[in-house]
Design a protein around this motif. Sequence first.
Motif, PDB file in Angstrom:
ATOM      1  N   GLN A 279      39.277  28.277  44.561  1.00  0.00           N
ATOM      2  CA  GLN A 279      40.669  28.288  44.087  1.00  0.00           C
ATOM      3  C   GLN A 279      40.919  29.179  43.014  1.00  0.00           C
ATOM      4  O   GLN A 279      41.950  29.408  42.487  1.00  0.00           O
ATOM      5  N   TYR A 280      39.759  29.761  42.487  1.00  0.00           N
ATOM      6  CA  TYR A 280      39.815  30.990  41.452  1.00  0.00           C
ATOM      7  C   TYR A 280      39.620  32.166  42.083  1.00  0.00           C
ATOM      8  O   TYR A 280      38.499  32.735  42.613  1.00  0.00           O
ATOM      9  N   ASN A 281      40.869  33.009  41.869  1.00  0.00           N
ATOM     10  CA  ASN A 281      40.793  34.302  42.534  1.00  0.00           C
ATOM     11  C   ASN A 281      40.450  35.460  41.204  1.00  0.00           C
ATOM     12  O   ASN A 281      41.059  35.293  40.136  1.00  0.00           O
ATOM     13  N   PHE A 282      39.314  36.265  41.484  1.00  0.00           N
ATOM     14  CA  PHE A 282      39.043  36.966  40.568  1.00  0.00           C
ATOM     15  C   PHE A 282      38.851  38.684  40.921  1.00  0.00           C
ATOM     16  O   PHE A 282      38.673  38.537  42.279  1.00  0.00           O
ATOM     17  N   LYS A 283      39.038  39.491  39.895  1.00  0.00           N
ATOM     18  CA  LYS A 283      38.514  40.911  40.369  1.00  0.00           C
ATOM     19  C   LYS A 283      37.566  41.456  39.473  1.00  0.00           C
ATOM     20  O   LYS A 283      37.924  41.496  38.204  1.00  0.00           O
ATOM     21  N   TYR A 284      36.460  41.833  39.969  1.00  0.00           N
ATOM     22  CA  TYR A 284      35.160  42.035  39.095  1.00  0.00           C
ATOM     23  C   TYR A 284      35.022  43.550  38.981  1.00  0.00           C
ATOM     24  O   TYR A 284      34.726  44.164  40.018  1.00  0.00           O
ATOM     25  N   LYS A 285      35.257  44.195  37.908  1.00  0.00           N
ATOM     26  CA  LYS A 285      35.039  45.551  37.881  1.00  0.00           C
ATOM     27  C   LYS A 285      33.760  46.087  37.150  1.00  0.00           C
ATOM     28  O   LYS A 285      33.415  45.413  35.982  1.00  0.00           O
ATOM     29  N   ILE A 286      33.166  46.981  37.640  1.00  0.00           N
ATOM     30  CA  ILE A 286      31.854  47.260  36.957  1.00  0.00           C
ATOM     31  C   ILE A 286      31.913  48.813  36.690  1.00  0.00           C
ATOM     32  O   ILE A 286      32.106  49.600  37.533  1.00  0.00           O
ATOM     33  N   VAL A 287      31.781  49.097  35.412  1.00  0.00           N
ATOM     34  CA  VAL A 287      32.088  50.318  34.914  1.00  0.00           C
ATOM     35  C   VAL A 287      30.662  50.839  34.623  1.00  0.00           C
ATOM     36  O   VAL A 287      29.777  50.352  33.712  1.00  0.00           O
ATOM     37  N   GLY A 288      30.115  51.881  35.016  1.00  0.00           N
ATOM     38  CA  GLY A 288      28.872  52.717  34.791  1.00  0.00           C
ATOM     39  C   GLY A 288      28.277  53.299  36.056  1.00  0.00           C
ATOM     40  O   GLY A 288      28.752  53.046  37.395  1.00  0.00           O
ATOM     41  N   GLU A 289      27.235  54.309  35.824  1.00  0.00           N
ATOM     42  CA  GLU A 289      26.612  54.847  37.109  1.00  0.00           C
ATOM     43  C   GLU A 289      25.278  54.704  36.938  1.00  0.00           C
ATOM     44  O   GLU A 289      24.595  54.371  35.753  1.00  0.00           O
ATOM     45  N   GLY A 290      24.296  54.998  38.000  1.00  0.00           N
ATOM     46  CA  GLY A 290      22.887  55.005  37.648  1.00  0.00           C
ATOM     47  C   GLY A 290      22.240  54.782  39.063  1.00  0.00           C
ATOM     48  O   GLY A 290      22.913  54.829  40.228  1.00  0.00           O
ATOM     49  N   GLU A 291      21.019  55.007  38.879  1.00  0.00           N
ATOM     50  CA  GLU A 291      19.859  54.967  40.277  1.00  0.00           C
ATOM     51  C   GLU A 291      20.310  53.868  41.308  1.00  0.00           C
ATOM     52  O   GLU A 291      19.921  54.035  42.363  1.00  0.00           O
ATOM     53  N   LEU A 292      20.544  52.557  40.843  1.00  0.00           N
ATOM     54  CA  LEU A 292      20.825  51.324  41.708  1.00  0.00           C
ATOM     55  C   LEU A 292      22.226  51.378  42.345  1.00  0.00           C
ATOM     56  O   LEU A 292      22.328  50.203  43.141  1.00  0.00           O
ATOM     57  N   ARG A 293      22.830  52.354  42.258  1.00  0.00           N
ATOM     58  CA  ARG A 293      24.343  52.345  43.016  1.00  0.00           C
ATOM     59  C   ARG A 293      24.192  52.051  44.498  1.00  0.00           C
ATOM     60  O   ARG A 293      24.737  51.045  44.832  1.00  0.00           O
ATOM     61  N   PRO A 294      23.346  52.615  45.048  1.00  0.00           N
ATOM     62  CA  PRO A 294      23.320  52.187  46.560  1.00  0.00           C
ATOM     63  C   PRO A 294      22.965  50.707  46.951  1.00  0.00           C
ATOM     64  O   PRO A 294      23.381  50.229  47.802  1.00  0.00           O
ATOM     65  N   SER A 295      21.848  50.278  46.197  1.00  0.00           N
ATOM     66  CA  SER A 295      21.587  48.862  46.524  1.00  0.00           C
ATOM     67  C   SER A 295      22.484  48.084  45.867  1.00  0.00           C
ATOM     68  O   SER A 295      22.649  46.952  46.378  1.00  0.00           O
ATOM     69  N   ILE A 296      23.303  48.345  44.900  1.00  0.00           N
ATOM     70  CA  ILE A 296      24.402  47.560  44.546  1.00  0.00           C
ATOM     71  C   ILE A 296      25.647  47.486  45.384  1.00  0.00           C
ATOM     72  O   ILE A 296      26.163  46.459  45.839  1.00  0.00           O
ATOM     73  N   GLU A 297      25.653  48.509  45.991  1.00  0.00           N
ATOM     74  CA  GLU A 297      26.889  48.697  47.113  1.00  0.00           C
ATOM     75  C   GLU A 297      26.359  47.893  48.435  1.00  0.00           C
ATOM     76  O   GLU A 297      27.125  47.369  48.858  1.00  0.00           O
ATOM     77  N   SER A 298      25.199  47.917  48.566  1.00  0.00           N
ATOM     78  CA  SER A 298      24.626  47.163  49.753  1.00  0.00           C
ATOM     79  C   SER A 298      24.788  45.543  49.409  1.00  0.00           C
ATOM     80  O   SER A 298      25.154  44.809  50.153  1.00  0.00           O
ATOM     81  N   LEU A 299      24.625  45.237  48.292  1.00  0.00           N
ATOM     82  CA  LEU A 299      24.700  43.760  47.811  1.00  0.00           C
ATOM     83  C   LEU A 299      26.015  43.208  47.870  1.00  0.00           C
ATOM     84  O   LEU A 299      26.518  42.214  48.432  1.00  0.00           O
ATOM     85  N   ILE A 300      26.996  44.097  47.403  1.00  0.00           N
ATOM     86  CA  ILE A 300      28.461  43.598  47.507  1.00  0.00           C
ATOM     87  C   ILE A 300      28.855  43.507  48.931  1.00  0.00           C
ATOM     88  O   ILE A 300      29.363  42.607  49.236  1.00  0.00           O
ATOM     89  N   THR A 386      33.884  28.586  32.197  1.00  0.00           N
ATOM     90  CA  THR A 386      34.855  29.520  31.502  1.00  0.00           C
ATOM     91  C   THR A 386      36.432  29.523  32.213  1.00  0.00           C
ATOM     92  O   THR A 386      37.542  29.395  31.597  1.00  0.00           O
ATOM     93  N   LEU A 387      36.559  29.567  33.433  1.00  0.00           N
ATOM     94  CA  LEU A 387      37.624  29.738  34.200  1.00  0.00           C
ATOM     95  C   LEU A 387      38.276  28.367  34.179  1.00  0.00           C
ATOM     96  O   LEU A 387      39.539  28.253  34.134  1.00  0.00           O
ATOM     97  N   GLU A 388      37.666  27.288  33.983  1.00  0.00           N
ATOM     98  CA  GLU A 388      38.207  25.816  33.823  1.00  0.00           C
ATOM     99  C   GLU A 388      38.965  25.866  32.447  1.00  0.00           C
ATOM    100  O   GLU A 388      39.815  24.641  32.193  1.00  0.00           O
ATOM    101  N   ASN A 389      38.811  26.822  31.485  1.00  0.00           N
ATOM    102  CA  ASN A 389      39.321  26.537  30.033  1.00  0.00           C
ATOM    103  C   ASN A 389      40.120  27.751  29.627  1.00  0.00           C
ATOM    104  O   ASN A 389      39.720  28.281  28.666  1.00  0.00           O
ATOM    105  N   LYS A 390      41.098  28.276  30.655  1.00  0.00           N
ATOM    106  CA  LYS A 390      41.896  29.190  30.219  1.00  0.00           C
ATOM    107  C   LYS A 390      42.633  29.091  29.160  1.00  0.00           C
ATOM    108  O   LYS A 390      43.056  30.120  28.432  1.00  0.00           O
ATOM    109  N   GLU A 391      42.943  27.832  28.743  1.00  0.00           N
ATOM    110  CA  GLU A 391      43.876  27.672  27.727  1.00  0.00           C
ATOM    111  C   GLU A 391      43.255  27.950  26.440  1.00  0.00           C
ATOM    112  O   GLU A 391      44.001  28.066  25.316  1.00  0.00           O
ATOM    113  N   ASN A 392      41.801  28.222  26.241  1.00  0.00           N
ATOM    114  CA  ASN A 392      41.191  28.340  25.243  1.00  0.00           C
ATOM    115  C   ASN A 392      40.899  29.945  24.709  1.00  0.00           C
ATOM    116  O   ASN A 392      40.285  30.403  23.823  1.00  0.00           O
ATOM    117  N   TRP A 393      41.089  30.852  25.937  1.00  0.00           N
ATOM    118  CA  TRP A 393      40.572  32.405  26.082  1.00  0.00           C
ATOM    119  C   TRP A 393      41.348  33.056  24.752  1.00  0.00           C
ATOM    120  O   TRP A 393      40.700  33.840  24.015  1.00  0.00           O
TER     121      TRP A 393
END
Length: 423
Positions: A279-300, A386-393
């Motif tokens: 029920q929770y729709n999210f968009k996760y942005k990862i800012v940064g670069e590094g040697e593990l980018r290929p493995s992170i892309e594979s995991l996604i 955290t998502l369940e308590n949006k009113e406190n953000w």
Amino acid sequence: MKNTLGIKFLISNETNLSTHTMVKKKPSVLFWVHTFPRFSETFIRDQVCQVIDQECNVFIYGKSFVTNQEDALKGFEKYQLDKRFVSKHDVRASKSGSNKYKNYLEKLFFLRKNKRFSLAKYLKFILKKRSLEVQFLCIAYFCVKNDISVIHAHFGPNGELAVQLKELGLQIKVVTTFHGYDVRLGLETPEIYKDLIHLGDAIISISTYNKKILLDIGFKPEVIVDLPNGIHTDFYTPTTNTVADSDTIPIITVGRLVEEKSIHIAIKALKIVSDSAPQYNFKYKIVGEGELRPSIESLIAETHLEDKIQLLGAKNSLEVRNLLQEAAIFILSSSREAFPTVLMEAQASGLVIIATDVGSVSSIAVNGTIIPPNDEEAMANAIITTLENKENWNQIGLKNRNYIVSNYDSHTLTQQLIAIYNE
């Protein structure tokens, strides 16, 4: 890169004493780094700018100026940091028409006449560390010629190099800030800091976590100074938009794509969230670069979260600030940290924090949700809660910002740093 040996930024400050007025010169500082600039070390750039704002004469010395990271200086053009940078090549540069041997002799003759330099110590240094004498003679010459009174080394290995100037015979104050990897390096091999332990004038500890390790390494309590990294809190301000009202929850992480940042833990946690709380729709942005980018892309791809997770690569400070303002939740998933500056930036931007209990995280994110490292289940539970308590953000975000402004504002901390230079 232009040779900056002749640049001068000497500005004096008038100070009233009891019966007359003396002109007190601001300290002249050489920041000793490895390379410059670096996206992952914007805290050095920010500190340099703050010291310049205090009307100090400032140079930056390092192995090389990194042109492919030059975008890290975007927004700071007025400080002309590229022109303040000097490399090993710059300090060894000879006068037109002078061969290198004559050049070194001219530098030595100049230093021999200066009261800040001991020829006897230099000769002793040559016998002890023959391979270093030419480069360090040139650095000593640069410091005297440009009236440098303080060297501020960032990271322990650079401090160990900088104190060689004192052993060589130069009278100069050496201040060293330890950050993260350099503290761990000292635990593994304490002897690498043997000269810094005996000759360093001030060792800056950015956290209680670091201070304990510095004491274990062998640094004396009387030379260790508590001074955390700070941020320009006016730069990182919360957005006026209410992101908590969005149907898609914006989540962000800023960090290098390397093993110690454990980005894979956050991705696996969000996979659990996606499956167990759809029920929770999210968009996760990862800012940064590094040697593990290929493995992170594979995991996604393996987790089928391509539509929910974006790898944005390295961004400059302006871009990071804007991305933080667009987010609601900041995740720090690291397995190792000392004093993550990005947590301060996120809180100054009014974000809700979910972070692993490593280094000094719990003392920085006092209103955050702190979880054990390397535990995707715990992180998933924290995200869902955290998502369940949006009113406190909004309330939590305001508390976070106020805490950072009160404790980590760079203007206040820079005043303390200048006091360390002047002691």
